[in-house]
Design a protein around this motif. Structure first.
Motif, short mmCIF file in Angstrom:
data_model
loop_
_atom_site.label_atom_id
_atom_site.label_comp_id
_atom_site.label_asym_id
_atom_site.label_seq_id
_atom_site.Cartn_x
_atom_site.Cartn_y
_atom_site.Cartn_z
N HIS A 18 -4.21 -15.08 1.05
CA HIS A 18 -3.85 -14.03 0.11
C HIS A 18 -4.89 -13.88 -1.00
N GLU A 22 -8.13 -7.44 1.21
CA GLU A 22 -7.60 -6.52 2.22
C GLU A 22 -6.08 -6.67 2.36
N THR A 23 -5.41 -5.56 2.45
CA THR A 23 -3.96 -5.57 2.65
C THR A 23 -3.58 -5.26 4.10
N ASP A 24 -4.54 -4.72 4.88
CA ASP A 24 -4.27 -4.40 6.29
C ASP A 24 -4.82 -5.49 7.19
N ASP A 25 -4.19 -5.68 8.33
CA ASP A 25 -4.58 -6.74 9.26
C ASP A 25 -5.98 -6.54 9.80
N ALA A 26 -6.35 -5.30 10.13
CA ALA A 26 -7.67 -5.03 10.71
C ALA A 26 -8.77 -5.38 9.73
N GLY A 27 -8.60 -4.99 8.48
CA GLY A 27 -9.61 -5.28 7.46
C GLY A 27 -9.74 -6.77 7.21
N TYR A 28 -8.60 -7.45 7.18
CA TYR A 28 -8.61 -8.90 6.96
C TYR A 28 -9.30 -9.61 8.10
N ARG A 29 -8.99 -9.19 9.35
CA ARG A 29 -9.60 -9.82 10.53
C ARG A 29 -11.11 -9.62 10.52
#
Length: 221
Positions: A18, A22-29
């Protein structure tokens, strides 16, 4: 990229979780994939081996415990270890008993007679430190010993029972791949400058001082 550039990039990408913006999964990945690539590069480029000088000092508890963690790790790789305890020696700690199970993989010497207020004899203390140092030198020069722990030698240095120049000269006699850990509060600046790794334990709370809790088996010895 240089080592410094890779370190900076790793810091910029962060640890994830956290803490990542990034709040979206794609951006975090995507961020973590890039972090993985950078970390692999960092590991691949650090390919040099050398015997390390590791210093554990400070007023907090855990200095000897940190060094003994290295002992256990080294033994787990099938290597031999020597532990020479300066100052300590008035009792047998639990670690010494536990490490007996490794047989001649471990050479353990508790060559002091206790704290200064227990011994009350500076001449005798200094003699014992000198004898402990000669024992330590034998192990420092032995290529069959992968790790040498000089426990509480920083205290012996602080008390003036051995000179830092003597210790530094002894460290220079090690084979190329022999590691040495030096513990005890008050490590001198010359030793800190010579060391490859220095960790300072910080005292925040201590049950003996604050709560009147006595030294307990498994915690203090």
């Amino acid at each position: 990229m240089t080592h410094s550039d890779l370190d900076s990039k790793a810091s910029e990408l962060g640890m994830g979780g956290h803490l990542a913006p990034e709040t979206d999964d794609a951006g975090y990945r995507k961020r973590m994939e890039r972090r993985q690539q950078v970390q692999r590069q960092r590991v691949e480029e650090r390919n040099r081996e050398k015997g390390l000088v590791l210093v554990f000092t400070g007023h907090g508890k855990g200095k000897t415990s940190a060094a003994l963690g290295l002992v256990l790790r080294t033994l787990g790789h099938g290597e031999r270890v020597a532990v020479v305890q300066f100052i300590k020696g008035g009792w047998e700690p639990g670690e010494a008993r536990a490490l007996r199970t490794f047989g001649d993989q471990v050479c353990w010497h508790a060559l002091g007679e206790g704290f200064t207020w227990e011994t009350q004899n500076r001449e005798r203390d200094q003699q014992l430190v000198g004898e402990a140092w000669q024992t330590a030198l034998g192990y420092l020069r032995d290529a069959a010993i992968k790790l040498v722990v000089l426990d509480e030698i920083n205290v012996a240095l602080k008390l003036g029972y051995i000179s830092v120049q003597t210790v530094l000269a002894g460290l220079d006699e090690r084979p190329e791949l022999t590691h040495v850990a030096l513990t005890g509060r008050g490590a001198p600046e010359e030793l800190i400058e010579r060391a490859d790794l220095v960790t300072e334990m910080t005292l925040v709370h201590h049950p003996f001082r604050e709560q009147g809790v006595k030294a307990q088996a498994g915690i203090e010895y």
